[in-house]
Design an enzyme around this catalytic site. Structure first.
Site, PDB file in Angstrom:
ATOM      1  N   ASP A   1      -2.954   2.569  -5.941  1.00  0.00           N
ATOM      2  CA  ASP A   1      -1.889   2.621  -4.933  1.00  0.00           C
ATOM      3  C   ASP A   1      -1.808   1.401  -4.025  1.00  0.00           C
ATOM      4  O   ASP A   1      -1.093   1.434  -3.019  1.00  0.00           O
ATOM      5  CB  ASP A   1      -2.049   3.871  -4.074  1.00  0.00           C
ATOM      6  CG  ASP A   1      -3.360   3.914  -3.314  1.00  0.00           C
ATOM      7  OD1 ASP A   1      -4.278   3.162  -3.679  1.00  0.00           O
ATOM      8  OD2 ASP A   1      -3.474   4.702  -2.361  1.00  0.00           O
ATOM      9  N   GLU A   2      -2.488   0.308  -4.367  1.00  0.00           N
ATOM     10  CA  GLU A   2      -2.342  -0.889  -3.532  1.00  0.00           C
ATOM     11  C   GLU A   2      -2.606  -2.150  -4.343  1.00  0.00           C
ATOM     12  O   GLU A   2      -3.335  -2.137  -5.337  1.00  0.00           O
ATOM     13  CB  GLU A   2      -3.255  -0.840  -2.302  1.00  0.00           C
ATOM     14  CG  GLU A   2      -4.727  -0.829  -2.608  1.00  0.00           C
ATOM     15  CD  GLU A   2      -5.573  -0.947  -1.357  1.00  0.00           C
ATOM     16  OE1 GLU A   2      -5.220  -1.721  -0.436  1.00  0.00           O
ATOM     17  OE2 GLU A   2      -6.609  -0.253  -1.291  1.00  0.00           O
TER      18      GLU A   2
ATOM     19  N   ASP B   1       0.854  -1.187   0.000  1.00  0.00           N
ATOM     20  CA  ASP B   1       0.000   0.000   0.000  1.00  0.00           C
ATOM     21  C   ASP B   1       0.888   1.235   0.000  1.00  0.00           C
ATOM     22  O   ASP B   1       1.684   1.442   0.922  1.00  0.00           O
ATOM     23  CB  ASP B   1      -0.907  -0.025   1.239  1.00  0.00           C
ATOM     24  CG  ASP B   1      -2.015   1.005   1.161  1.00  0.00           C
ATOM     25  OD1 ASP B   1      -2.180   1.638   0.111  1.00  0.00           O
ATOM     26  OD2 ASP B   1      -2.729   1.181   2.174  1.00  0.00           O
TER      27      ASP B   1
END
Length: 387
Positions: free
Chosen positions: A109-110, A14
């Site tokens: 973003d993860e 993350d």
């Protein structure tokens, strides 16, 4: 490492305050200062991302920009630059794929990574996680927090515990020791209402939840009871899904001031249709259902949907359908927000008939435009109406 031999090795990676971190990287003067991404402080939008310096003032995603400004007027307020964030995300994804083909993106973003079989090439799973963190820092100037565990549920929780730049490992023989002290709200599916019901049962921690038997949980929470029972024991058998298909693609915009002019609204719909169409084509998807979302000044929100006979990824078809849906709305009040969401997605190409040749030509033209814009900039070729 003996305890890992017969277990999967799952990473949840993350990025830390991703949008804000990218802006701080690109504007060194902002390092160490509160940064809020989402637009102007007096706009009616919401916070898309806040740096950790801004979070100290209680600012978080989805907070109205006006409230963020009230709490931290000295912050740097920046517009969302989705193209830049997408480019950074693509580079991060390339790093992931250099260690395992089993990557399941959850957002820009993860992602989850299954590195079980990668250890033969790259060493222990911990070493792989460290290498990925180091490369993200060295190649992109960003930091990531990582959780390593035998399954997705545990890895997701672990990645969130020591942010930013964290790294938490949950060995198979330490699962219950890791879970028991955590607040029950950490368990997937436990939102505000479920938490309130659990609190009524004097359940505050995962250990408290584990004390309840499965039948009691199923009686109180139905199908979710079994899930709560298993997660409290760290049981999660889901695999990392590499072909995970998006369920929807959407974009919306909140206007600086309310708009009643239908021509202006249709121009905004064209912008949105071009954007969501481009995103469909990038992921080789088509959509059959188009939904228009509209919000009035009193925050009353309406939606209208239409399902096409054939799935499409063409901007013009999406736009014209959205305009038809707009005309179904009551325009006795101006609008403060408008949006387009595409559902019923497929990655299958439908067979065109002789009468569909114009659509085929338009599709080919659209692909060329996408290629030019990808090479020379997002709006190198655009609609005359959007100039």
């Amino acid at each position: 490492m003996e305890e890992w031999q017969n277990h999967r090795k799952i990473l949840h990676i993350d990025m830390d305050a991703f949008y804000a971190a990218v802006e701080q990287r690109d504007h060194p003067a902002l390092l160490g200062k509160p940064v809020i991404v989402g637009g102007k402080p007096n706009s009616r939008g919401v916070v898309s991302a806040a740096s950790y310096e801004a979070r100290k003032f209680g600012i978080h995603s989805a907070m109205p920009m006006t409230e963020a400004f009230r709490r931290c007027p000295q912050a740097a307020f920046l517009p969302v630059n989705m193209q830049k964030y997408q480019e950074a995300s693509d580079r991060i994804h390339e790093i992931f794929l250099s260690y395992t083909p089993l990557v399941e993106p959850l957002s820009l973003d993860e992602a989850f990574l299954d590195v079980t079989r990668s250890t033969a090439l790259f060493g222990f799973a911990q070493d792989i996680a460290v290498l990925i963190k180091q490369r993200i820092r060295q190649e992109l100037g960003l930091t990531a927090s990582v959780g390593l565990a035998p399954n997705k549920f545990l890895a997701k929780i672990a990645s969130d515990l020591q942010k930013p730049d964290g790294f938490v490992v949950v060995p198979p023989d330490k699962v219950q020791e890791f879970l028991d002290p955590l607040a029950v709200e950490r368990v997937w599916g436990v939102g505000i209402k479920t938490a309130e019901q659990l609190h009524e049962l004097r359940v505050r921690t995962v250990k408290d939840l584990r004390a309840l038997d499965e039948s009691a949980l199923s009686k109180r929470f139905g199908v979710m009871g079994k899930q709560l029972y298993e997660l409290a024991r760290g049981i999660d058998n889901r695999s990392v899904e590499t072909d995970r298909m998006a369920k929807s693609v959407g974009r919306e915009t909140t206007f600086p001031s309310d708009i009643a002019d239908v021509d202006v609204l249709e121009k905004e719909l064209l912008k949105l249709a071009v954007d969501v169409g481009r995103r469909l084509r990038k992921h080789a998807l088509r959509a059959k259902t188009i939904t228009l979302k509209a919000r009035y000044p009193d925050f009353r929100t309406l939606s209208r949907s239409s399902t096409l006979p054939q799935a499409t990824d063409l901007d013009d078809l999406i736009y014209h359908e959205a305009c038809s849906l707009l005309r179904e709305l009551s325009m006795n009040q101006p609008l403060r927000l408008i949006g387009i969401t595409l559902n019923n997605l497929t990655d299958q190409t439908e067979q065109l008939t002789l009468f569909d040749e114009p659509q085929k030509d338009m599709g080919n033209l659209t692909k060329v435009i996408d290629q030019v814009n990808a090479k020379y900039g997002k709006n190198s070729i655009t609609r005359a109406r959007l100039l």
